[in-house]
Design an enzyme around this catalytic site. Structure first.
Site, PDB file in Angstrom:
ATOM      1  CG  ASP A   1      -0.406   0.190   2.528  1.00 39.82           C
ATOM      2  OD1 ASP A   1       0.823   0.421   2.632  1.00 39.82           O
ATOM      3  OD2 ASP A   1      -1.167   0.137   3.525  1.00 39.82           O
TER       4      ASP A   1
ATOM      5  CB  CYS B   1       0.510  -2.604   4.767  1.00 34.09           C
ATOM      6  SG  CYS B   1       0.315  -3.811   6.100  1.00 34.09           S
TER       7      CYS B   1
ATOM      8  N   GLY C   1      -2.340  -5.920   8.246  1.00 31.83           N
ATOM      9  CA  GLY C   1      -3.484  -5.872   7.329  1.00 31.83           C
ATOM     10  C   GLY C   1      -3.250  -6.698   6.082  1.00 31.83           C
TER      11      GLY C   1
ATOM     12  CG  ASN D   1       4.285 -21.610   9.929  1.00 27.50           C
ATOM     13  OD1 ASN D   1       5.011 -20.695  10.305  1.00 27.50           O
ATOM     14  ND2 ASN D   1       3.756 -22.462  10.791  1.00 27.50           N
TER      15      ASN D   1
HETATM   16  C1  RB5 Z   1      -2.846   2.246   6.470  1.00 32.34           C
HETATM   17  O1  RB5 Z   1      -3.999   1.916   5.765  1.00 32.34           O
HETATM   18  C2  RB5 Z   1      -2.465   1.108   7.401  1.00 32.34           C
HETATM   19  O2  RB5 Z   1      -3.574   0.680   8.112  1.00 32.34           O
HETATM   20  C3  RB5 Z   1      -1.863  -0.066   6.634  1.00 32.34           C
HETATM   21  O3  RB5 Z   1      -0.704   0.329   5.971  1.00 32.34           O
HETATM   22  C4  RB5 Z   1      -1.479  -1.258   7.475  1.00 32.34           C
HETATM   23  O4  RB5 Z   1      -0.678  -0.867   8.562  1.00 32.34           O
HETATM   24  C5  RB5 Z   1      -2.580  -2.129   7.897  1.00 32.34           C
HETATM   25  O5  RB5 Z   1      -2.404  -3.146   8.554  1.00 32.34           O
END
Ligand code: RB5
Length: 152
Positions: free
Chosen positions: A15, A72, A77, A106
């Site tokens: 992301d 991320c 996430g 795993n």
């Molecule tokens: C930003 O959306 C943040 O929530 C994401 O990068 C991540 O840390 C989620 O687990």
């Protein structure tokens, strides 16, 4: 630990918070001869991590690449999103032992990193450890089979 990277083709995605780390890992693995499929993102515009995590996991489940790395902010996430895809096992990695056991024990096809948790140099080292190890089978096989039985 063995010394050679065990795969030829890897998918990578992130992301907006994972952009710099994703690019660093991509370049690091490409320099070692791995074919890296970068599914984005490629700019800092905010995106929702489940969209990227699920997309990479589905493409891996379809055998487009052998393993995947997702980045991320926390790694959490992306791991949750990838693990929603049937057949996929994703582990959030912050330390060397987990990097090894994620695949050795795993049989995880995906690892995730948190750019706000782990430094980029450490992430490169952890990616190398993950990719230089393989599933060990043996006593772990029965447990992974039970994970597979939990898939939809
Ligand atoms: C930003 O959306 C943040 O929530 C994401 O990068 C991540 O840390 C989620 O687990």
């Amino acid at each position: 630990m063995t010394t050679d990277i065990k795969i030829k083709k890897l998918g990578i995605g992130c992301d907006h918070l994972g952009l710099d780390m994703k690019n660093a890992i991509r370049d690091h693995l490409t320099a070692q001869g791995v074919e890296v499929v970068d599914i984005g993102v490629n700019d800092a515009d905010p995106v929702d991590y489940p969209d990227i995590g699920a997309s990479l996991a589905r493409r891996l489940a379809d055998k487009e690449f052998e393993r995947g790395i997702l980045v991320c902010g926390t790694g959490a996430g992306m791991a949750i999103a990838a693990n929603k895809v049937s057949g996929i096992r994703a582990v959030c990695v912050t330390d060397p032992y987990t990097a090894e056991r994620a695949v050795a024990s795993n049989d995880a096809q995906i690892i995730t990193f948190g750019s706000r948790i782990t430094g980029s140099s450490v992430a490169l080292m952890l990616a190398d450890i993950y990719l230089r190890n393989e599933f060990q089978g043996g006593g772990s096989a029965q447990k992974v089979d039970k994970l597979k039985a939990l898939d939809d």
